[in-house]
Design a protein around this motif. Structure first.
Motif, short mmCIF file in Angstrom:
data_model
loop_
_atom_site.label_atom_id
_atom_site.label_comp_id
_atom_site.label_asym_id
_atom_site.label_seq_id
_atom_site.Cartn_x
_atom_site.Cartn_y
_atom_site.Cartn_z
N ALA A 84 0.83 -1.21 0.00
CA ALA A 84 0.00 0.00 0.00
C ALA A 84 0.86 1.26 0.00
O ALA A 84 0.60 2.20 -0.75
N ASP A 85 1.88 1.28 0.84
CA ASP A 85 2.77 2.44 0.87
C ASP A 85 3.43 2.66 -0.49
O ASP A 85 3.61 3.80 -0.94
N PHE A 86 3.81 1.57 -1.13
CA PHE A 86 4.47 1.66 -2.43
C PHE A 86 3.52 2.21 -3.49
O PHE A 86 3.84 3.16 -4.20
N LEU A 87 2.34 1.64 -3.59
CA LEU A 87 1.40 2.07 -4.62
C LEU A 87 0.89 3.49 -4.39
O LEU A 87 0.55 4.19 -5.35
N GLU A 88 0.87 3.92 -3.14
CA GLU A 88 0.37 5.26 -2.82
C GLU A 88 1.48 6.29 -2.69
O GLU A 88 1.23 7.44 -2.33
N GLY A 118 10.42 -0.31 -3.61
CA GLY A 118 10.04 -1.42 -2.76
C GLY A 118 10.85 -2.64 -3.11
O GLY A 118 11.18 -2.86 -4.29
N ILE A 119 11.20 -3.42 -2.10
CA ILE A 119 11.82 -4.73 -2.34
C ILE A 119 10.74 -5.76 -2.03
O ILE A 119 10.37 -5.96 -0.87
N MET A 120 10.23 -6.37 -3.08
CA MET A 120 9.09 -7.28 -2.92
C MET A 120 9.24 -8.49 -3.82
O MET A 120 9.53 -8.36 -5.00
N GLY A 121 9.03 -9.65 -3.21
CA GLY A 121 9.03 -10.90 -3.97
C GLY A 121 7.60 -11.35 -4.18
O GLY A 121 6.89 -10.83 -5.03
N ASN A 122 7.14 -12.30 -3.34
CA ASN A 122 5.79 -12.83 -3.49
C ASN A 122 4.71 -11.80 -3.18
O ASN A 122 3.57 -11.94 -3.63
N GLU A 123 5.05 -10.76 -2.41
CA GLU A 123 4.04 -9.77 -2.03
C GLU A 123 3.89 -8.65 -3.05
O GLU A 123 3.16 -7.69 -2.84
N LEU A 124 4.56 -8.75 -4.20
CA LEU A 124 4.48 -7.71 -5.21
C LEU A 124 3.05 -7.58 -5.73
O LEU A 124 2.46 -8.54 -6.21
N SER A 151 -0.14 -6.40 -8.19
CA SER A 151 -0.33 -6.37 -9.63
C SER A 151 -0.72 -4.96 -10.04
O SER A 151 -1.79 -4.47 -9.67
N ASP A 152 0.13 -4.29 -10.79
CA ASP A 152 -0.13 -2.92 -11.22
C ASP A 152 0.74 -2.66 -12.45
O ASP A 152 1.96 -2.86 -12.41
N ALA A 153 0.12 -2.20 -13.52
CA ALA A 153 0.83 -2.01 -14.77
C ALA A 153 1.92 -0.95 -14.68
O ALA A 153 2.82 -0.90 -15.53
N ARG A 154 1.88 -0.10 -13.66
CA ARG A 154 2.86 0.98 -13.53
C ARG A 154 4.19 0.48 -12.98
O ARG A 154 5.21 1.15 -13.08
N ILE A 155 4.20 -0.69 -12.37
CA ILE A 155 5.39 -1.18 -11.68
C ILE A 155 6.45 -1.61 -12.69
O ILE A 155 6.16 -2.29 -13.66
#
Length: 292
Positions: free
Chosen positions: A156-160, A166-172, A174-178
């Motif tokens: 949430a912090d990352f998307l907002e 962000g360092i994210m594996g399985n918790e990444l 889904s967002d086309a901007r990433i």
């Protein structure tokens, strides 16, 4: 004898082998599997448990009764896990906000190691934010790392926009901007592994000291069975995706231990031979019995 393993094929093989060796094994279902780590490390509430390699290193450094059974349950590339939404790149990490689930999360340790070694980043010049504590009692975040407010999450912090990377594996999410902060991250990761000669391993298997003493035959039988499964699945690439045996895991553990010490994840150096010696002594075997 209680086991926590995330992979069904490895769990089935370990259970069958332990049963044939005279034990009465039980698989305890925990999802995601890292949620089992705290109870195993601090209270030995299960006997054999899938663990992140940094959790193994932290546990040993803090004197917990945890032994390494040298089986890789999760091996993967890591460079692609550093992500951003905007026009920033890996060259912009210094001076920006970087979120990671926990300071001792193995994916984070690998990525921070890449940042310093490959890209010359001074980690203390980034603004680090964590969201969870450590699996190992007694471990703490460095003074230069901030904890996010209770109730907040990294995705949430990352998307907002409250963190820039962000360092994210399985918790990444889904967002086309990433996009990955490292250009051509998958190709860079593959080349890193070819150059180093090993995969940046995430999860291995831990055994409690009590289980090693009381169920040595079953533990060794479980190791043999899991080794057979993983060996049969290897694709013959430039590096093993799921290395097995002490020598197969030596390079990955040694590199991760160096990164962890530099990043204040562990309070003292942990030499891989210390892990080998502790496991062999508890199980009553020579290193060669476990691929040493």
């Amino acid at each position: 004898m209680k086991l926590v393993l995330g992979r069904d094929d490895l769990a089935a093989a370990a259970l069958s082998a332990a049963r044939a060796a005279g034990s009465e094994p039980e698989r305890v279902a925990v999802k995601p599997v890292h949620k089992a780590s705290r109870g195993f490390v601090n209270a030995s509430d299960v006997d054999l448990c899938e663990l992140a390699i940094v959790t193994v290193l932290q546990a040993v450094a803090h004197g917990k009764p945890v032994l390494l059974l040298p089986v890789t349950t999760l091996g993967r590339h890591q460079h692609q896990t550093l992500v951003t939404l905007g026009a920033l790149s890996v060259a912009d990490v210094e001076g920006h906000r970087v979120g990671v689930r926990a300071w001792s999360q193995t994916t984070g340790v690998w990525v921070r190691g890449f940042l310093t070694e490959q890209y010359g980043v001074d980690l203390r010049k980034a603004r680090w934010r964590t969201y969870e504590g450590h699996h190992v009692d007694g471990a703490q975040d460095p003074s230069w790392v901030e904890r996010a407010p209770a109730g907040t999450t990294l995705p949430a912090d990352f998307l907002e926009g409250r963190v820039d990377f962000g360092i994210m594996g399985n918790e990444l999410p889904s967002d086309a901007r990433i996009r990955t902060a490292v250009a051509g991250a998958h190709e860079v990761a593959e080349q890193w592994s070819k150059d180093q000669g090993f995969i940046p391993v995430n999860h291995v298997v831990g055994v409690s000291e009590t289980a090693a003493a009381e169920h040595a035959d079953a533990v060794l039988a479980a190791y043999d069975a899991m080794r057979a499964v993983l060996t049969a699945q290897e694709q013959g690439g430039p590096v093993a995706l799921h290395p097995v045996g002490f020598e197969g895991l030596r390079a990955a553990f040694t590199k991760a231990a160096g990164y962890a010490l530099e990043q204040d994840v562990i309070p003292r150096a942990v030499d891989f031979d210390e892990l080998v010696e502790r496991s062999c002594a508890a199980l009553g075997v020579s290193p060669t019995r476990l691929g040493g």
